[in-house]
Design a protein around this motif. Sequence first.
Motif, PDB file in Angstrom:
ATOM      1  N   ASP A 170       0.835  -1.212   0.000  1.00 31.14           N
ATOM      2  CA  ASP A 170       0.000   0.000   0.000  1.00 31.14           C
ATOM      3  C   ASP A 170       0.866   1.258   0.000  1.00 31.14           C
ATOM      4  O   ASP A 170       0.559   2.230  -0.719  1.00 31.14           O
ATOM      5  N   ALA A 171       1.941   1.247   0.835  1.00 30.12           N
ATOM      6  CA  ALA A 171       2.833   2.409   0.860  1.00 30.12           C
ATOM      7  C   ALA A 171       3.504   2.601  -0.500  1.00 30.12           C
ATOM      8  O   ALA A 171       3.607   3.734  -1.005  1.00 30.12           O
ATOM      9  N   ARG A 229       2.314   1.690  -3.284  1.00 30.34           N
ATOM     10  CA  ARG A 229       1.291   2.177  -4.214  1.00 30.34           C
ATOM     11  C   ARG A 229       1.067   3.662  -4.050  1.00 30.34           C
ATOM     12  O   ARG A 229       0.943   4.404  -5.036  1.00 30.34           O
ATOM     13  N   ARG A 230       1.019   4.103  -2.764  1.00 32.54           N
ATOM     14  CA  ARG A 230       0.822   5.542  -2.543  1.00 32.54           C
ATOM     15  C   ARG A 230       2.015   6.347  -3.068  1.00 32.54           C
ATOM     16  O   ARG A 230       1.843   7.433  -3.621  1.00 32.54           O
ATOM     17  N   GLU A 283       1.662   6.519  -6.691  1.00 34.75           N
ATOM     18  CA  GLU A 283       0.627   7.494  -7.061  1.00 34.75           C
ATOM     19  C   GLU A 283       1.132   8.925  -6.912  1.00 34.75           C
ATOM     20  O   GLU A 283       0.880   9.769  -7.784  1.00 34.75           O
ATOM     21  N   ALA A 284       1.871   9.212  -5.792  1.00 33.14           N
ATOM     22  CA  ALA A 284       2.406  10.572  -5.598  1.00 33.14           C
ATOM     23  C   ALA A 284       3.410  10.911  -6.691  1.00 33.14           C
ATOM     24  O   ALA A 284       3.408  12.030  -7.238  1.00 33.14           O
ATOM     25  N   GLN A 335       1.468  11.653  -9.749  1.00 32.59           N
ATOM     26  CA  GLN A 335       0.872  12.991  -9.726  1.00 32.59           C
ATOM     27  C   GLN A 335       1.932  14.079  -9.904  1.00 32.59           C
ATOM     28  O   GLN A 335       1.692  15.084 -10.591  1.00 32.59           O
TER      29      GLN A 335
END
Length: 346
Positions: free
Chosen positions: A252-253, A255-256, A259-260, A263
């Motif tokens: 999850d980390a 993935r975040r 994602e960051a 972005q």
Amino acid sequence: MKILLLLRSMLTRQRLQAANPLLPRSAQATRHHLLQRRVVGLRTRLRRPGGPAFLAGRLLLMLPLLATLLSSCTVVRQGEVGVRRRLGKVDEQVVYAGPKVFNPFISTIIKVPTTTQNLEIRSNLPSKEGLTVGSEISILYRVQGAEVPNMLENVGLQYADVLLLPVFRSAAADVCARYYAKDMHSAERATIERAIREQMSATLEKRGFVIENVLLKNITLPGGLAKAIEDKLEAEQDAQRMDFLKQRETKDAERRVIEAEGQQRIAIVRAEGERQAAIIRAQGQADAMRIEAEAVRTTNRLINQGLTKEVLRYKGIEAFRELSKSQNAKTIISGNDLPVINTLAQ
């Protein structure tokens, strides 16, 4: 049959003499003669061709022949082989599937199945730490058809008890003593089964047996060991569960972070696009202004080239003429060659 009838008549005569001892001999002889005539008549009727006695006698004579014929025939089914034993000696030639005829007085045909057989036993297996592990074992084997005569001659029909079970117990004790008891209840069971099968095959293949598989079923561990294994499995499951949660949080980390980063890359690309667009717009505006200034300069140059004194004087005269037509008050300052006009509302 004749002997039986004579014996029956003699017994009947003795019974009559015993029942009537006071009868004269002439009366006894008359009765004996009548009885003998009846017996002869009955014998004649029974011996008549086509009569019941005739058929019964023929049938009695045929029964031993039928029994002999039936006992001299057998059928070897598919999945079996037969071996002829003549006067106690086993024939080396194998009899395959089909009807077979033999002499029942001096020979017989022994049938042996060649399909896969399942020998199930219950045995206690030793372990490396000295414990005893109970197990149900299935031995899947088959007999090689070509080796059946030698097998019957050297081992006999009780080959499962005479040969297979002792070889299995020896191989199982040898193999299981190399492993811990917990290994028999884990993934190592397949390794143990394979090792037992290979050791049995090394001994039994030359005797005409093919060991297809050895299966250990229903493993029964000692009570304390079973509880310890259960506790260890629960602890391993808890550790695996924590590892799974840790991996999930890590993913999850990641993935975040991805994602960051995505972005951020999108923002960078967007800002770069906006900068490029601004540069393009600025360059367009500069080019437009340059083109416009160039056009003005060109226009002024053309105008300057075409505005002579005579043209200016002519334009001034036309302007005076137009002004003279207006009703408004006007101030006209004229000097040199060009007028200066100031128009005032009345």
